[in-house]
Design a protein around this motif. Structure first.
Motif, PDB file in Angstrom:
ATOM      1  N   SER A 129       0.733  -1.231   0.024  1.00 48.43           N
ATOM      2  CA  SER A 129       0.085   0.052  -0.140  1.00 48.43           C
ATOM      3  C   SER A 129       0.780   1.258   0.120  1.00 48.43           C
ATOM      4  O   SER A 129       0.314   2.291  -0.229  1.00 48.43           O
TER       5      SER A 129
ATOM      6  N   LEU B 288      -4.784   4.879  -5.664  1.00 42.95           N
ATOM      7  CA  LEU B 288      -5.389   5.361  -4.549  1.00 42.95           C
ATOM      8  C   LEU B 288      -5.693   6.721  -4.734  1.00 42.95           C
ATOM      9  O   LEU B 288      -6.953   7.231  -4.412  1.00 42.95           O
TER      10      LEU B 288
ATOM     11  N   LYS C 251      -8.585   4.484 -12.199  1.00 43.82           N
ATOM     12  CA  LYS C 251      -8.111   3.787 -11.223  1.00 43.82           C
ATOM     13  C   LYS C 251      -7.816   2.212 -11.691  1.00 43.82           C
ATOM     14  O   LYS C 251      -6.827   1.643 -11.652  1.00 43.82           O
TER      15      LYS C 251
ATOM     16  N   GLY D 134      -8.460  -5.778  -1.458  1.00 46.22           N
ATOM     17  CA  GLY D 134      -7.911  -4.384  -1.392  1.00 46.22           C
ATOM     18  C   GLY D 134      -8.543  -3.281  -2.180  1.00 46.22           C
ATOM     19  O   GLY D 134      -9.455  -2.357  -2.006  1.00 46.22           O
ATOM     20  N   PRO D 135      -8.429  -3.878  -3.669  1.00 50.54           N
ATOM     21  CA  PRO D 135      -9.167  -2.906  -4.569  1.00 50.54           C
ATOM     22  C   PRO D 135     -10.459  -2.807  -4.438  1.00 50.54           C
ATOM     23  O   PRO D 135     -11.297  -1.883  -4.753  1.00 50.54           O
TER      24      PRO D 135
ATOM     25  N   GLU E  34     -12.472  -3.295  -1.749  1.00 48.07           N
ATOM     26  CA  GLU E  34     -12.754  -2.633  -0.684  1.00 48.07           C
ATOM     27  C   GLU E  34     -12.585  -0.859  -0.928  1.00 48.07           C
ATOM     28  O   GLU E  34     -13.540  -0.143  -0.690  1.00 48.07           O
ATOM     29  N   HIS E  35     -11.633  -0.666  -1.756  1.00 43.82           N
ATOM     30  CA  HIS E  35     -11.358   0.633  -1.852  1.00 43.82           C
ATOM     31  C   HIS E  35     -12.553   1.287  -2.997  1.00 43.82           C
ATOM     32  O   HIS E  35     -13.010   2.299  -2.840  1.00 43.82           O
TER      33      HIS E  35
ATOM     34  N   GLU F 147     -15.687   1.974  -0.835  1.00 43.77           N
ATOM     35  CA  GLU F 147     -15.513   3.164   0.102  1.00 43.77           C
ATOM     36  C   GLU F 147     -15.887   4.342  -0.752  1.00 43.77           C
ATOM     37  O   GLU F 147     -16.294   5.213  -0.166  1.00 43.77           O
TER      38      GLU F 147
END
Length: 218
Positions: free
Chosen positions: A87, A96, A104, A156-157, A159-160, A163
């Motif tokens: 990260s 990010l 992205k 990870g991606p 959840e991003h 969010e």
């Protein structure tokens, strides 16, 4: 009064030397495994190539040769031997910080292509070794662990995107992660760039389009 307690002291120089030693061990192991194969690589040869004692190699990877192979894979994945969280790496920070969700995923697809090119030679060697050594439980468990890590990393991606409110309506983080895991698999990359003859640019563009179509709000 009791005796004064000894302070715990970690020498930065000692840690730097340990990291340099680990890097030499991984480099020697990668060279041997890619030229001779996994089965033909011994810990003693790795030690000689790294210029260290065999005990040092075992101390760096207590799990033996499967753990050493995992270290080789991890370095190929990261692109270097530095202990920097994924990260915190510049390519991830760019993803990010990018405000546009489709952009992205385009950056993510580009990063995935680069990672595939780095890790594919190591994966081929380890999978070939596992195919000829069904009784090598350590190697098979290590490979299964790599696959679990890849699935976990796909969260990870996912959840991003959740969010920032970019996930397609009704799509859970778990389902999104599963689709990222499947679309970015080494098998798909190999089929498209190998069997189908695509170049890396073709694959990157396709992956970005598939990820956007599968994950993002219309």
């Amino acid at each position: 009064m009791g005796e004064p307690r000894k302070r715990a002291y970690a020498s930065p120089l000692r840690q730097e030397n340990a990291e340099a030693t680990r890097a030499r061990i991984v480099a020697a192991a990668a060279e041997l495994m890619t030229t001779r194969g996994y089965a033909a690589t011994t810990m003693a040869e790795v030690a000689r190539g790294a210029g260290v004692a065999v005990q040092t190699v075992y101390a760096s990877c207590p799990g033996g040769k499967p753990a050493l192979a995992k270290m080789v894979y991890d370095v190929s994945l990261a692109g270097d031997a530095q202990e920097v969280p994924q990260s915190a790496r510049p390519e991830v920070r760019r993803i990010l910080d990018e405000p546009d969700p489709a952009r992205k995923l385009a950056l993510y697809a580009s990063m995935a292509t680069t990672i595939h090119r780095r890790t594919l030679p190591v994966q081929r060697i380890l999978l070939a070794a596992a195919a000829t050594a069904p009784a090598d439980t350590g190697l098979h468990e290590m490979l299964a662990g790599l696959d679990r890590e890849r699935l976990a990393g796909a969260r990870g991606p996912a959840e991003h995107l959740h969010e920032i409110g970019a996930l397609r309506r009704g799509l859970t983080v778990g389902r999104a992660a599963a689709q990222i895991y499947a679309l970015t698999s080494t098998e798909v990359f190999e089929r498209l760039t190998g069997t189908c003859g695509w170049n890396d640019r073709d694959y990157t563009r396709w992956l970005a389009e598939m990820l956007s179509a599968a994950l993002l709000r219309r």
